[in-house]
Design an enzyme around this catalytic site. Structure first.
Site, mmCIF file in Angstrom:
data_model
loop_
_atom_site.group_PDB
_atom_site.id
_atom_site.type_symbol
_atom_site.label_atom_id
_atom_site.label_comp_id
_atom_site.label_asym_id
_atom_site.label_seq_id
_atom_site.Cartn_x
_atom_site.Cartn_y
_atom_site.Cartn_z
ATOM 1 N N GLY A 165 29.284 38.771 39.724
ATOM 2 C CA GLY A 165 30.619 38.830 40.295
ATOM 3 C C GLY A 165 31.693 38.348 39.347
ATOM 4 C CE LYS A 166 35.267 42.350 37.655
ATOM 5 N NZ LYS A 166 36.408 43.181 37.180
ATOM 6 C CB ILE A 167 37.713 34.619 38.919
ATOM 7 C CG1 ILE A 167 38.128 33.142 38.906
ATOM 8 C CG2 ILE A 167 38.844 35.494 39.474
ATOM 9 C CD1 ILE A 167 39.192 32.823 37.883
ATOM 10 C CG PHE A 203 26.724 32.057 51.600
ATOM 11 C CD1 PHE A 203 27.428 31.245 52.482
ATOM 12 C CD2 PHE A 203 25.336 31.941 51.576
ATOM 13 C CE1 PHE A 203 26.775 30.329 53.310
ATOM 14 C CE2 PHE A 203 24.669 31.035 52.396
ATOM 15 C CZ PHE A 203 25.392 30.231 53.264
ATOM 16 C CB ALA A 204 32.212 30.696 49.252
ATOM 17 N NE ARG A 232 30.387 32.665 41.003
ATOM 18 C CZ ARG A 232 31.396 33.512 40.839
ATOM 19 N NH1 ARG A 232 31.156 34.821 40.749
ATOM 20 N NH2 ARG A 232 32.640 33.081 40.750
ATOM 21 C CB CYS A 282 35.790 38.960 44.342
ATOM 22 S SG CYS A 282 35.253 37.491 45.245
#
EC number: 2.3.1.181
Length: 230
Positions: free
Chosen positions: A78-80, A159-160, A76, A176
């Site tokens: 984005g980051k972590i 999403f979360a 995906r 993120c």
């Protein structure tokens, strides 16, 4: 950004799942995406994960847990970030209409979660240059993260929304990749427990409405939010 962003007219198949291992859910997404490309239905998965860190393609080494906690590397954007109990995760597997507009798609996901916050009495919005849903303040506080992938005109990941999760889990990482902002939850902001089950139906309805253009995308930027580039 009015009108449906989907290439199908039939209703989205909303699947309310329980707690699902991250890798199992990732494989299910791929299977549903293959089915969608072959002409199947659009699907929205809503679920929780056991505690896990996941890293998007742009994650840098210093943003990972300093204690060596395992991380699942994903495809995906984005980051972590962290997923775990008390967080509602949504994976829309949607065939996008042409011309593809991934930014539009992300804005619609944001809008749906902004509306969910509004229904609970929270004035959330966007921070310029950063995806997700934010509460105003210094620093601004992220209540929902978004990270997506689009392949063959079909969306994966999603999403979360932090409901009543353990926010301490975010302290081991740079969420993120953003070091000058905070992470929050619906429960922390409202001063009461907001469970995943409380918002499942509202989130499902809002996401479907946003993707179909029933819920229009507004210019919602919280006052006192501090925009800065990624």
């Amino acid at each position: 950004m009015t009108g449906s962003i989907r290439s199908k007219l039939s209703a989205i198949d909303v699947r309310q799942l329980g707690t699902v291992d991250y890798r199992t859910a990732w494989q299910l997404q791929r299977e549903l995406a293959d089915a969608r490309v072959a002409g199947g239905a659009d699907t929205l998965l809503l679920l929780e994960h056991p505690a896990v860190y996941t890293a998007g393609r742009r994650t840098e080494t210093h943003e990972r847990p300093i204690d060596g906690t395992p991380v699942v590397d994903t495809d995906r954007g984005g980051k972590i970030t962290w997923h775990g109990p008390g967080q509602l995760v949504g994976y829309p597997i949607i065939g996008l209409a042409e011309p593809l507009d991934v930014v539009n798609y992300v804005r619609r996901l944001e809008e749906s979660l902004i509306q969910v916050c509004a229904d609970l009495g929270l004035h959330a919005g966007r921070v310029d240059g950063r995806s997700g849903v934010w509460l105003p303040g210094r620093p601004a506080r992220k209540v929902a993260a978004i990270g997506v992938r689009v392949s063959r005109a079909t969306t994966l990941h999603g999403f979360a929304l932090n409901c009543d999760c353990d926010l301490a889990a975010f302290t081991a990482i740079v969420p993120c990749g953003i070091s000058d902002a905070a992470v929050t939850s619906l429960s922390a902001e409202l001063g009461r427990t907001v469970t995943v089950d409380e918002v499942r139906a509202t989130v499902a309805a809002a996401v479907c409405a946003a993707l179909d253009g029933v819920l229009p995308v507004g210019d919602r930027v919280p006052s006192h939010a501090v925009p800065s580039p990624l």
